[in-house]
Design an enzyme around this catalytic site. Sequence first.
Site, PDB file in Angstrom:
ATOM      1  N   ASN A  86      32.934 -37.052   7.373  1.00  0.00           N
ATOM      2  CA  ASN A  86      31.834 -36.119   7.103  1.00  0.00           C
ATOM      3  C   ASN A  86      31.580 -35.191   8.280  1.00  0.00           C
ATOM      4  O   ASN A  86      31.347 -33.991   8.116  1.00  0.00           O
ATOM      5  CB  ASN A  86      30.555 -36.898   6.775  1.00  0.00           C
ATOM      6  CG  ASN A  86      30.640 -37.573   5.428  1.00  0.00           C
ATOM      7  OD1 ASN A  86      31.417 -37.186   4.563  1.00  0.00           O
ATOM      8  ND2 ASN A  86      29.844 -38.624   5.233  1.00  0.00           N
TER       9      ASN A  86
ATOM     10  N   ASN B  26      34.207 -37.870  -3.063  1.00  0.00           N
ATOM     11  CA  ASN B  26      34.720 -38.906  -2.167  1.00  0.00           C
ATOM     12  C   ASN B  26      33.978 -40.222  -2.335  1.00  0.00           C
ATOM     13  O   ASN B  26      34.575 -41.305  -2.348  1.00  0.00           O
ATOM     14  CB  ASN B  26      34.607 -38.438  -0.711  1.00  0.00           C
ATOM     15  CG  ASN B  26      35.692 -37.442  -0.361  1.00  0.00           C
ATOM     16  OD1 ASN B  26      36.710 -37.363  -1.041  1.00  0.00           O
ATOM     17  ND2 ASN B  26      35.472 -36.670   0.689  1.00  0.00           N
TER      18      ASN B  26
ATOM     19  N   ASP C 174       0.860  -1.174   0.000  1.00  0.00           N
ATOM     20  CA  ASP C 174       0.000   0.000   0.000  1.00  0.00           C
ATOM     21  C   ASP C 174       0.899   1.227   0.000  1.00  0.00           C
ATOM     22  O   ASP C 174       2.097   1.134   0.233  1.00  0.00           O
ATOM     23  CB  ASP C 174      -0.904  -0.025   1.233  1.00  0.00           C
ATOM     24  CG  ASP C 174      -2.049   0.973   1.145  1.00  0.00           C
ATOM     25  OD1 ASP C 174      -2.160   1.651   0.099  1.00  0.00           O
ATOM     26  OD2 ASP C 174      -2.827   1.080   2.105  1.00  0.00           O
TER      27      ASP C 174
ATOM     28  N   ASP D  98      -1.368  -4.197   6.750  1.00  0.00           N
ATOM     29  CA  ASP D  98      -1.548  -4.087   8.197  1.00  0.00           C
ATOM     30  C   ASP D  98      -2.992  -4.215   8.667  1.00  0.00           C
ATOM     31  O   ASP D  98      -3.275  -4.031   9.847  1.00  0.00           O
ATOM     32  CB  ASP D  98      -0.973  -2.760   8.708  1.00  0.00           C
ATOM     33  CG  ASP D  98      -1.613  -1.543   8.040  1.00  0.00           C
ATOM     34  OD1 ASP D  98      -2.567  -1.723   7.251  1.00  0.00           O
ATOM     35  OD2 ASP D  98      -1.167  -0.414   8.318  1.00  0.00           O
TER      36      ASP D  98
ATOM     37  N   ASP E  32      -6.035  -7.252   4.685  1.00  0.00           N
ATOM     38  CA  ASP E  32      -4.777  -7.657   4.062  1.00  0.00           C
ATOM     39  C   ASP E  32      -4.376  -9.083   4.435  1.00  0.00           C
ATOM     40  O   ASP E  32      -3.472  -9.658   3.825  1.00  0.00           O
ATOM     41  CB  ASP E  32      -3.637  -6.716   4.491  1.00  0.00           C
ATOM     42  CG  ASP E  32      -3.794  -5.318   3.923  1.00  0.00           C
ATOM     43  OD1 ASP E  32      -4.019  -5.208   2.707  1.00  0.00           O
ATOM     44  OD2 ASP E  32      -3.706  -4.351   4.695  1.00  0.00           O
TER      45      ASP E  32
END
Length: 850
Positions: free
Chosen positions: A694, A669, A341, A601, A605
């Site tokens: 890992n 790997n 807005d 707000d 909305d």
Amino acid sequence: MPSSLRTADDGSTPGQAMPAFWSRSADEVLTALGSSTGGLTTQQADAALEGQTSRRSEATREASSWHLLLRQFVSPIELILVAATVLSGILGDWTDAGIILVILVLSGVLGFVQERNAGKAMKALLSSVEVTAQVLRDGERVAVAMDEVVPGDVAVLSAGDLVPGDCLVLTSRELVVDESALTGETFPVEKRPGIIPAAAAIAERANEVFLGTHVSSGTATVVVVHTGAHTEIAAVSARLRSPAPRTGFERGMTAFGLLLGRVMLVFAGVILLLNIALDRSVLDSVLFALALAVGVTPQLLPAIVSISLAQGARAMARQRVIVRRLDVIEDFGAMRILCSDKTGTMTQGRIELGAALTHDGADSATVAELAALNAGLQQGWKNPIDEAIIRAHAPGADAEALDELPYDFRRKRLSVLVRRGGAAEPVVVTKGALADVLAVCTEARTSTGTVPLDEAAGQIQQTFATLSAGGFRVLGVAMRPLRVDQLQLDDEAHMTFMGLLTFADPVKPDAARTVADLVDVGVSVRMVTGDNRLVAAHVAAAVGLDISRVWTGADIDDLDDAALAAALRGVEVFSEMNPLQKERVVHAFRAAGEVVGYLGDGINDAPSLHAADVGISVDTAVPVAKQSAAIVLLDKDLGVLLHGVRQGRQTFANTMKYIFMTTSANFGNVLSMAFAAVTLPFLPLLAGQILLVNLLTDLPAATIATDRVDAEQLRRPREWNTRLIGRYMLVFGSLSTVFDLTTFAVLRLGFDAGATEFRSAWFVGSVLTEVGVLFVLRTRHPFFRSRPSGWLVLASVVVAAVAVAMPYSDAAGALGLERIPAGLLAVVVLITVGYLAATELMKRFFWRTR
């Protein structure tokens, strides 16, 4: 206690289930609620409140916490780790199962704690100001918290009060209620006692006031009939309890998890079959295949994401932004469309009086004086327009108000009967919408006297059109001498039109610059407002938006969803929009493939906030809008959003660094070990060693959230690209495999390494290469031109030192390792340096050809 206030099994009361109460008499409603015009007793109210809310709120809190915790373990990454944990346990490898389980639990709990803490911060913000209602208890007027109001309470309303529930009007005096928070309608409506047909729509119920609305002017007593889930505002909020649409980040994580799942299954299946074909132990082969499969998965990804998001949330909090849902931060950075807005974001949110004019556009002190009398002496709630007039022109001290006809939105006028100084004859001063003021006038004041209204009408309309096109809201002012003490509606007649008032909500001085800055970083701002197209176009032009196509709500309604998604890309200004039309615009942008933010707000909305990828609200918003939003701004300012966008991009960039680096290294790997498993007479690494590699190499990556990000990565929105991740994994993983195979050849052919020595050397080499490649792949620039964070450097040095020391430690035997000769260790280090140099060259080629 009256039967109507007894608590039902579900925690509700029969009074809350009263259908169509607006179609029943006041006495009937009061009787059904066990109340009277004097309200409830304290005992009745306490009993109703205890049964109505306590047990339900406890259940809600418990369910919410469990739901939040479980949500941390439902992505494909977590599900892969859960499956690996279960399978390891079934096969009896409790060490591996324990390692994976610890990683899984730590990452999930970390995400839960961070998100719950953000929610608590938001809850503290929402409860920072307690709102109360004036109700009658034991016949006395008392103030109680809004959430302690119960059906049967009789509330006393006056200008500026919030309505504490859905209520039936018992008595009123010029009661006007602003329902924009519920209906999206700009103008308040008049309310009065009476009986309305049961089938009446919300807008037609003149005898009912609703939770979430407030009193604009007048006074009333009302009986509260519905609270909580039975109110009309809760019906709108119910839409928000449906699952929120998945964010772009969630969709990307899911796609990435599915990619890893496919790779994992292929590797595990092929390796398992090959090892069984070579007559190796079935149990060892299964565990090795499982370790390889888990090795492809970046186990710490959930934790890395949570750490990155928490870091981003803290940084955004310093910019006065509260993040309610952590997973939306990265979508904030990926946002390409921001629907907003104009009021309070592009404009100052403060209405100012522009000018007081005659009907032909000349300044008029008389019109300003009359407007000040009307605004300053009226006794109702002073709206922003009245306050703007009073700031510019205070009413004279010698003037007094005798009576008034409050503003209502059928008449769209406010009239005040005023006596000035020692004048014997009072005057009625009226201001309001121009058309409605002209409707009660018969003549117009000119510089030389008065003329019939018909003669001035053309000039008045021309002036009005010119001012409206300039972005001003225009009101009319009229007056009439009248010898009475009280006003009647019929007194608004035969008036003299005096002139025009213009009002503007000034554009913020930095709004145009902020909009341009957002555009520069790839965020297109779209104005979505309920104001008329002329005012919207004026403000849009002032902040640099394209006004060549200004759409209205009617234009939206003329298109189906598919046509709307195809047609709205070039539209930057949407005006005269209702809540449904706003929501359709958000859905249409998303259907067109955009990541959409919505700033709003009001309750009107809320559906759009819920539908957007990034719902943004402000701390002054209605609670349901804040609940719908993922991000809440403490300052309603687009400039704050710009900081948030940049922080979101930094968080996303650091997350992707980890994904790129870890998946490519892990893939390399695993590919190397798969090759070695079928060519060597022994497994290149044991399952526990694979998982330990890992875990060690993930620890430096856990600091990636603190890493610096190259400036160009903040300039444009970034989104998930699973195809790019796959290509990156293949290219850099294959390069890693080339050097791994070189290491294998050196170990077997050059040093004739046995199983334990081979595993020890390659264990160290695997950790060193993965830690070292972090610094090469973390930037698209040459690694020496991009400075890493101090925490990343420290963690990497520590992990590298620990890996080198492990074969020489007392734990080496338990880990299946042994001391490595100095010459062999030096060769491993040289191969690592060569790998990093080759990766730097490959990186430049990869990003140049992307």
